[in-house]
Every structure is written in C-alpha cells, then in structure tokens.
Write a protein that holds these residues in place. Structure first.
Motif, PDB file in Angstrom:
ATOM      1  N   PHE A  32       0.844  -1.195   0.000  1.00  0.00           N
ATOM      2  CA  PHE A  32       0.000   0.000   0.000  1.00  0.00           C
ATOM      3  C   PHE A  32       0.878   1.242   0.000  1.00  0.00           C
ATOM      4  O   PHE A  32       1.792   1.373   0.817  1.00  0.00           O
ATOM      5  N   TYR A  33       0.597   2.154  -0.943  1.00  0.00           N
ATOM      6  CA  TYR A  33       1.352   3.397  -1.058  1.00  0.00           C
ATOM      7  C   TYR A  33       0.576   4.516  -0.373  1.00  0.00           C
ATOM      8  O   TYR A  33      -0.518   4.884  -0.813  1.00  0.00           O
ATOM      9  N   HIS A  34       1.157   5.051   0.717  1.00  0.00           N
ATOM     10  CA  HIS A  34       0.543   6.184   1.404  1.00  0.00           C
ATOM     11  C   HIS A  34       0.727   7.453   0.588  1.00  0.00           C
ATOM     12  O   HIS A  34       1.662   7.578  -0.215  1.00  0.00           O
ATOM     13  N   ALA A  35      -0.161   8.424   0.825  1.00  0.00           N
ATOM     14  CA  ALA A  35      -0.101   9.691   0.094  1.00  0.00           C
ATOM     15  C   ALA A  35       1.168  10.475   0.403  1.00  0.00           C
ATOM     16  O   ALA A  35       1.607  11.294  -0.397  1.00  0.00           O
ATOM     17  N   ASN A  36       1.774  10.224   1.573  1.00  0.00           N
ATOM     18  CA  ASN A  36       2.988  10.958   1.945  1.00  0.00           C
ATOM     19  C   ASN A  36       4.266  10.256   1.480  1.00  0.00           C
ATOM     20  O   ASN A  36       5.374  10.682   1.811  1.00  0.00           O
ATOM     21  N   GLY A  37       4.109   9.158   0.719  1.00  0.00           N
ATOM     22  CA  GLY A  37       5.268   8.456   0.184  1.00  0.00           C
ATOM     23  C   GLY A  37       5.665   7.223   0.964  1.00  0.00           C
ATOM     24  O   GLY A  37       6.492   6.423   0.486  1.00  0.00           O
ATOM     25  N   ASN A  38       5.113   7.014   2.166  1.00  0.00           N
ATOM     26  CA  ASN A  38       5.426   5.816   2.934  1.00  0.00           C
ATOM     27  C   ASN A  38       4.801   4.583   2.273  1.00  0.00           C
ATOM     28  O   ASN A  38       3.801   4.674   1.564  1.00  0.00           O
ATOM     29  N   ILE A  39       5.402   3.429   2.526  1.00  0.00           N
ATOM     30  CA  ILE A  39       4.923   2.161   1.971  1.00  0.00           C
ATOM     31  C   ILE A  39       4.662   1.198   3.119  1.00  0.00           C
ATOM     32  O   ILE A  39       5.464   1.093   4.047  1.00  0.00           O
ATOM     33  N   LYS A  52      -8.148  -1.385   6.569  1.00  0.00           N
ATOM     34  CA  LYS A  52      -8.563  -0.397   5.577  1.00  0.00           C
ATOM     35  C   LYS A  52      -9.067   0.906   6.195  1.00  0.00           C
ATOM     36  O   LYS A  52      -8.717   2.007   5.763  1.00  0.00           O
ATOM     37  N   GLU A  53      -9.892   0.808   7.223  1.00  0.00           N
ATOM     38  CA  GLU A  53     -10.423   2.028   7.833  1.00  0.00           C
ATOM     39  C   GLU A  53      -9.311   2.843   8.485  1.00  0.00           C
ATOM     40  O   GLU A  53      -9.297   4.082   8.404  1.00  0.00           O
ATOM     41  N   ARG A  54      -8.355   2.169   9.123  1.00  0.00           N
ATOM     42  CA  ARG A  54      -7.207   2.887   9.695  1.00  0.00           C
ATOM     43  C   ARG A  54      -6.416   3.585   8.607  1.00  0.00           C
ATOM     44  O   ARG A  54      -6.027   4.763   8.754  1.00  0.00           O
ATOM     45  N   LEU A  55      -6.176   2.892   7.505  1.00  0.00           N
ATOM     46  CA  LEU A  55      -5.396   3.466   6.419  1.00  0.00           C
ATOM     47  C   LEU A  55      -6.095   4.681   5.827  1.00  0.00           C
ATOM     48  O   LEU A  55      -5.452   5.685   5.489  1.00  0.00           O
ATOM     49  N   TYR A  56      -7.412   4.599   5.677  1.00  0.00           N
ATOM     50  CA  TYR A  56      -8.140   5.738   5.120  1.00  0.00           C
ATOM     51  C   TYR A  56      -8.089   6.929   6.070  1.00  0.00           C
ATOM     52  O   TYR A  56      -7.898   8.070   5.642  1.00  0.00           O
ATOM     53  N   THR A  57      -8.220   6.671   7.375  1.00  0.00           N
ATOM     54  CA  THR A  57      -8.122   7.759   8.353  1.00  0.00           C
ATOM     55  C   THR A  57      -6.754   8.418   8.283  1.00  0.00           C
ATOM     56  O   THR A  57      -6.637   9.657   8.291  1.00  0.00           O
ATOM     57  N   GLU A  58      -5.699   7.608   8.187  1.00  0.00           N
ATOM     58  CA  GLU A  58      -4.351   8.156   8.070  1.00  0.00           C
ATOM     59  C   GLU A  58      -4.183   8.911   6.754  1.00  0.00           C
ATOM     60  O   GLU A  58      -3.554   9.970   6.698  1.00  0.00           O
ATOM     61  N   HIS A  59      -4.760   8.349   5.686  1.00  0.00           N
ATOM     62  CA  HIS A  59      -4.666   8.981   4.371  1.00  0.00           C
ATOM     63  C   HIS A  59      -5.236  10.406   4.405  1.00  0.00           C
ATOM     64  O   HIS A  59      -4.659  11.331   3.815  1.00  0.00           O
ATOM     65  N   GLY A 156      -2.727 -13.101  -6.711  1.00  0.00           N
ATOM     66  CA  GLY A 156      -1.298 -12.845  -6.710  1.00  0.00           C
ATOM     67  C   GLY A 156      -0.928 -11.569  -5.980  1.00  0.00           C
ATOM     68  O   GLY A 156      -1.732 -10.971  -5.272  1.00  0.00           O
ATOM     69  N   LYS A 157       0.316 -11.156  -6.142  1.00  0.00           N
ATOM     70  CA  LYS A 157       0.786  -9.933  -5.509  1.00  0.00           C
ATOM     71  C   LYS A 157       0.030  -8.735  -6.063  1.00  0.00           C
ATOM     72  O   LYS A 157      -0.488  -8.757  -7.179  1.00  0.00           O
ATOM     73  N   CYS A 158      -0.008  -7.681  -5.267  1.00  0.00           N
ATOM     74  CA  CYS A 158      -0.861  -6.545  -5.596  1.00  0.00           C
ATOM     75  C   CYS A 158      -0.300  -5.289  -4.951  1.00  0.00           C
ATOM     76  O   CYS A 158       0.366  -5.359  -3.916  1.00  0.00           O
ATOM     77  N   PHE A 159      -0.541  -4.136  -5.558  1.00  0.00           N
ATOM     78  CA  PHE A 159      -0.324  -2.878  -4.841  1.00  0.00           C
ATOM     79  C   PHE A 159      -1.604  -2.057  -4.913  1.00  0.00           C
ATOM     80  O   PHE A 159      -2.434  -2.244  -5.808  1.00  0.00           O
ATOM     81  N   SER A 160      -1.799  -1.173  -3.949  1.00  0.00           N
ATOM     82  CA  SER A 160      -3.046  -0.423  -3.862  1.00  0.00           C
ATOM     83  C   SER A 160      -2.770   1.024  -3.487  1.00  0.00           C
ATOM     84  O   SER A 160      -1.767   1.345  -2.846  1.00  0.00           O
ATOM     85  N   VAL A 161      -3.709   1.894  -3.896  1.00  0.00           N
ATOM     86  CA  VAL A 161      -3.576   3.340  -3.676  1.00  0.00           C
ATOM     87  C   VAL A 161      -4.957   3.930  -3.448  1.00  0.00           C
ATOM     88  O   VAL A 161      -5.886   3.647  -4.210  1.00  0.00           O
ATOM     89  N   PHE A 162      -5.111   4.752  -2.395  1.00  0.00           N
ATOM     90  CA  PHE A 162      -6.284   5.606  -2.255  1.00  0.00           C
ATOM     91  C   PHE A 162      -6.085   6.826  -3.149  1.00  0.00           C
ATOM     92  O   PHE A 162      -4.984   7.377  -3.227  1.00  0.00           O
ATOM     93  N   ILE A 163      -7.143   7.285  -3.803  1.00  0.00           N
ATOM     94  CA  ILE A 163      -7.057   8.536  -4.535  1.00  0.00           C
ATOM     95  C   ILE A 163      -8.289   9.384  -4.212  1.00  0.00           C
ATOM     96  O   ILE A 163      -9.420   8.944  -4.374  1.00  0.00           O
ATOM     97  N   ASN A 164      -8.042  10.578  -3.696  1.00  0.00           N
ATOM     98  CA  ASN A 164      -9.103  11.527  -3.394  1.00  0.00           C
ATOM     99  C   ASN A 164      -9.357  12.429  -4.590  1.00  0.00           C
ATOM    100  O   ASN A 164      -8.525  12.555  -5.490  1.00  0.00           O
TER     101      ASN A 164
END
Length: 226
Positions: A32-39, A52-59, A156-164
């Motif tokens: 998961f790629y955070h909006a601030n560049g953290n992974i 997911k809910e924690r990640l969205y709150t942090e996002h 399989g392997k995956c990456f994900s991104v929130f986009i506002n």
C-alpha cells in the motif's frame, strides 16, 4: 538477487532475509502506497481489509501532493495522453493502459459508468492480458481505492492506492509541472509514467508487463464506503 538482467547484492543480511521470505512465503503480498510516500505491506488482501479504515483515516491526515497535471506540451505531438478525464459526464472511472513507457504504443481504455449492470456494487474489477508499461487512472466526482494485481481474478501480488478528488499521485517518477484546468467537475488521478520503475516487493522484478487485473472500490468521505 536479479532485476532487469542486473545483479544486486544486498549487504544487510536482515534485509536479504526479509526479501527472500517475502518471495517464498507471501505469494499474495499486498503493498500500500501512502499519500505521503510511505509504503506499508500486508500478508494478503484479508490482512489489508482489516486495516482499511485505519489506512483511510491516516490517508486523510497525511500531507499530500498538490493537484497538478503535466502540461500537454511536454509530450510529443503524436502522443497526447489522457491527462484529464475524456468523458466526465458519463464516466465515473477512466483507466488508460499503454503498451510502452511515457504513454506510448498501443493503448486501450477501461471505464466505469452509471449504466454498468454492476454499478451498485461497491467494487468492480477488470481482467486483461498484461503487456502494460504505463498507465493513467482517473476517478471522477467520487474518490476510490484502486488495486493492481499480477494475476487475473484479483489474484497474486498486488499494490493499492487511495485517490481523493483534487489529488494527483505519481508512483513512478516526479510529475512534470502543470496547472489543473478549470472544470465543472472534480477528479483525482494516478500517473504511472514507467512501470519498470515501480518494483514488486518480495521479488526482483517490476510491474511492467505484469499487471493483469485492476479493481476499484468507491468510498465517500468520513470512514468511507467499503
């Protein structure tokens, strides 16, 4: 380890062991790629969903890149990619997949519209045959969580991104500077200029010619709709 026909020596034995463990024991590893560049990494999609809910709150709290679009003039005359949505009136999601880096080569598009039979489902996914090296994703008038899988049927392997909305994310390199044109709709974008520069965690490879399935989940404000 090997990557793009080159050999890389991991001098830190703990890092070397971690990469080996990820490759051998985490076939469904999610990045998961955070909006601030953290992974952040998760064992699988179930593990990710539990956070997911924690990640969205942090996002929502993270400092994000201001919304800027690459200037069309930055690209060659015969290569004008879809830097903004093509049909924001009828489409809720637009995804443009290119065979080569820098949005060149053969292209095909995916879209989600209110006319889709599965429109009222929270999520939608598309299977395709891979062969993608660059990509542009737009979400229009609704924010979304996007997943990119190495196998069809969300496997399989995956990456994900929130986009506002009003947010621009570039995963592969620094975006050329530009100005968001005045529009009567809102959208957010993910730009992937060259997937050879986006590496698959747990392997020595990258995401070029590897993505075979994309899923989007809609979410709206405080805590989201999942």
């Amino acid at each position: 380890m090997m990557a793009d026909d080159s050999t890389y020596l991991l001098l830190n034995s703990e890092v070397d062991q971690l990469v080996g463990d990820l490759e051998d024991t985490k076939p469904n590893l999610m990045t998961f790629y955070h909006a601030n560049g953290n992974i952040e990494y998760f064992d699988n999609e179930e593990d990710f969903s539990n956070n997911k809910e924690r990640l969205y709150t942090e996002h929502c709290k993270e400092e994000k890149i201001s919304f800027v679009l690459p200037r069309e003039g930055w690209f060659p005359d015969d290569n004008k990619p879809y830097l903004a949505p093509y049909d924001p009136i009828n489409n809720e999601v637009e995804i443009y997949l290119y065979e080569d880096e820098y949005y060149r080569g053969d292209m095909f598009g995916l879209r989600r519209t209110p006319h889709d039979k599965d429109y009222f489902e929270v999520s939608k996914f598309w299977n395709f045959g891979g062969g993608i090296t660059s990509m542009i994703v737009h979400t229009i008038n609704k924010a979304g969580l996007f997943y990119f899988y190495e196998r069809m049927e969300c496997q399989g392997k995956c990456f994900s991104v929130f986009i506002n909305l009003d947010q621009s994310i570039n995963l592969c390199s620094a975006s050329p500077t530009g100005i968001n044109p005045g529009t009567d709709f809102r959208f957010g974008s993910i730009f992937m200029l060259d997937l050879k520069k986006l590496y698959v965690q747990g392997t020595a490879g990258n995401w070029s010619d590897r993505i075979c399935c994309i899923k989007v989940e809609r979410f709206i404000g405080g805590g989201g709709i999942f």
